[in-house]
Design a protein around this motif. Sequence first.
Motif, PDB file in Angstrom:
ATOM      1  N   ALA A   1       0.841  -1.207   0.000  1.00  0.00           N
ATOM      2  CA  ALA A   1       0.000   0.000   0.000  1.00  0.00           C
ATOM      3  C   ALA A   1       0.871   1.250   0.000  1.00  0.00           C
ATOM      4  N   ALA A   2       1.974   1.205   0.756  1.00  0.00           N
ATOM      5  CA  ALA A   2       2.902   2.334   0.770  1.00  0.00           C
ATOM      6  C   ALA A   2       3.584   2.503  -0.580  1.00  0.00           C
ATOM      7  N   LEU A   3       3.946   1.390  -1.210  1.00  0.00           N
ATOM      8  CA  LEU A   3       4.528   1.444  -2.556  1.00  0.00           C
ATOM      9  C   LEU A   3       3.563   2.107  -3.531  1.00  0.00           C
ATOM     10  N   ASN A   4       2.275   1.751  -3.430  1.00  0.00           N
ATOM     11  CA  ASN A   4       1.272   2.371  -4.305  1.00  0.00           C
ATOM     12  C   ASN A   4       1.275   3.890  -4.154  1.00  0.00           C
ATOM     13  N   MET A   5       1.298   4.351  -2.913  1.00  0.00           N
ATOM     14  CA  MET A   5       1.289   5.789  -2.661  1.00  0.00           C
ATOM     15  C   MET A   5       2.544   6.451  -3.211  1.00  0.00           C
ATOM     16  N   ALA A   6       3.689   5.798  -3.049  1.00  0.00           N
ATOM     17  CA  ALA A   6       4.944   6.372  -3.526  1.00  0.00           C
ATOM     18  C   ALA A   6       4.912   6.589  -5.038  1.00  0.00           C
ATOM     19  N   VAL A   7       4.454   5.593  -5.771  1.00  0.00           N
ATOM     20  CA  VAL A   7       4.417   5.705  -7.229  1.00  0.00           C
ATOM     21  C   VAL A   7       3.353   6.695  -7.681  1.00  0.00           C
ATOM     22  N   SER A   8       2.183   6.608  -7.060  1.00  0.00           N
ATOM     23  CA  SER A   8       1.096   7.511  -7.451  1.00  0.00           C
ATOM     24  C   SER A   8       1.467   8.965  -7.196  1.00  0.00           C
ATOM     25  N   SER A   9       2.190   9.218  -6.109  1.00  0.00           N
ATOM     26  CA  SER A   9       2.638  10.578  -5.811  1.00  0.00           C
ATOM     27  C   SER A   9       3.724  11.039  -6.775  1.00  0.00           C
ATOM     28  N   ALA A  10       4.649  10.134  -7.077  1.00  0.00           N
ATOM     29  CA  ALA A  10       5.817  10.508  -7.881  1.00  0.00           C
ATOM     30  C   ALA A  10       5.449  10.936  -9.292  1.00  0.00           C
ATOM     31  N   ARG A  11       4.307  10.492  -9.791  1.00  0.00           N
ATOM     32  CA  ARG A  11       3.964  10.801 -11.182  1.00  0.00           C
ATOM     33  C   ARG A  11       3.888  12.305 -11.442  1.00  0.00           C
ATOM     34  N   PHE A  12       3.608  13.097 -10.413  1.00  0.00           N
ATOM     35  CA  PHE A  12       3.478  14.543 -10.614  1.00  0.00           C
ATOM     36  C   PHE A  12       4.824  15.208 -10.904  1.00  0.00           C
ATOM     37  N   ASP A  13       5.907  14.596 -10.467  1.00  0.00           N
ATOM     38  CA  ASP A  13       7.232  15.157 -10.719  1.00  0.00           C
ATOM     39  C   ASP A  13       7.846  14.663 -12.029  1.00  0.00           C
ATOM     40  N   TYR A  14       7.211  13.663 -12.657  1.00  0.00           N
ATOM     41  CA  TYR A  14       7.769  13.101 -13.895  1.00  0.00           C
ATOM     42  C   TYR A  14       6.666  13.005 -14.953  1.00  0.00           C
TER      43      TYR A  14
END
Length: 222
Positions: free
Chosen positions: A150-163
């Motif tokens: 679940a934490a991995l999901n949040m990390a990737v979903s958040s990171a998309r805004f910077d890339y």
Amino acid sequence: MSTVLVIGASRGIGFECVRQYLADGDRVIATARDDEGLERLRSLGAEPLRLDVAQPASVSGLAWMLDGEKLDVALYVAGVIDRAGANTPPTQQTFDAVMHTNVLGLMQVIPQVLPMVEEAGGVFGALSSGMSQIASVPASNAWLYRVSKAALNMAVSSARFDYPLARLVLLDPGWVQTDMGGDGAPLSVEASVRGLRAVLASVTPEDSGRLIHRDGRRADHW
């Protein structure tokens, strides 16, 4: 010919990803943490890199090892499981081992790899799990693993805004016949990876940040 990076490729789903991409004529860079894993990857025809995602000092050199690359596909497959349920508190050692591999390693990899994925207009996929879905959680088994995914999901979903020039997705491989999934799992590793590769080939910018099952279903809630 595409350039593909597979992180955590010495066995299981990662190794099969390497095998299938190479069979299709792609160039594959693949990581393992020990000599045996590196030799297995080399024997397939991959370009092996030594990397231990649980060790920050090891991960810190990844961008240097990949200097100048443009990555059409980058996959974070590395992961470990603890099967205890919620009636068993994890030890600090167990918590650190699972979270370092499944979450910290990913969060250290992303800033190093995503600029190279953006250069190619490519896709970054992180191996998640149907067990990460909070809205539909059916049981408490492997609760630390569930928390880490679940934490991995949040990390990737958040990171998309910077890339924004890359597509970042979460991949559910299904229940697969690997060391983690066991022999009783309904899916062969070959079938799971075929599905994941088809998903990666179909990803659109609108999919960025989403959890996608290996059969192409897009998760509405996770």
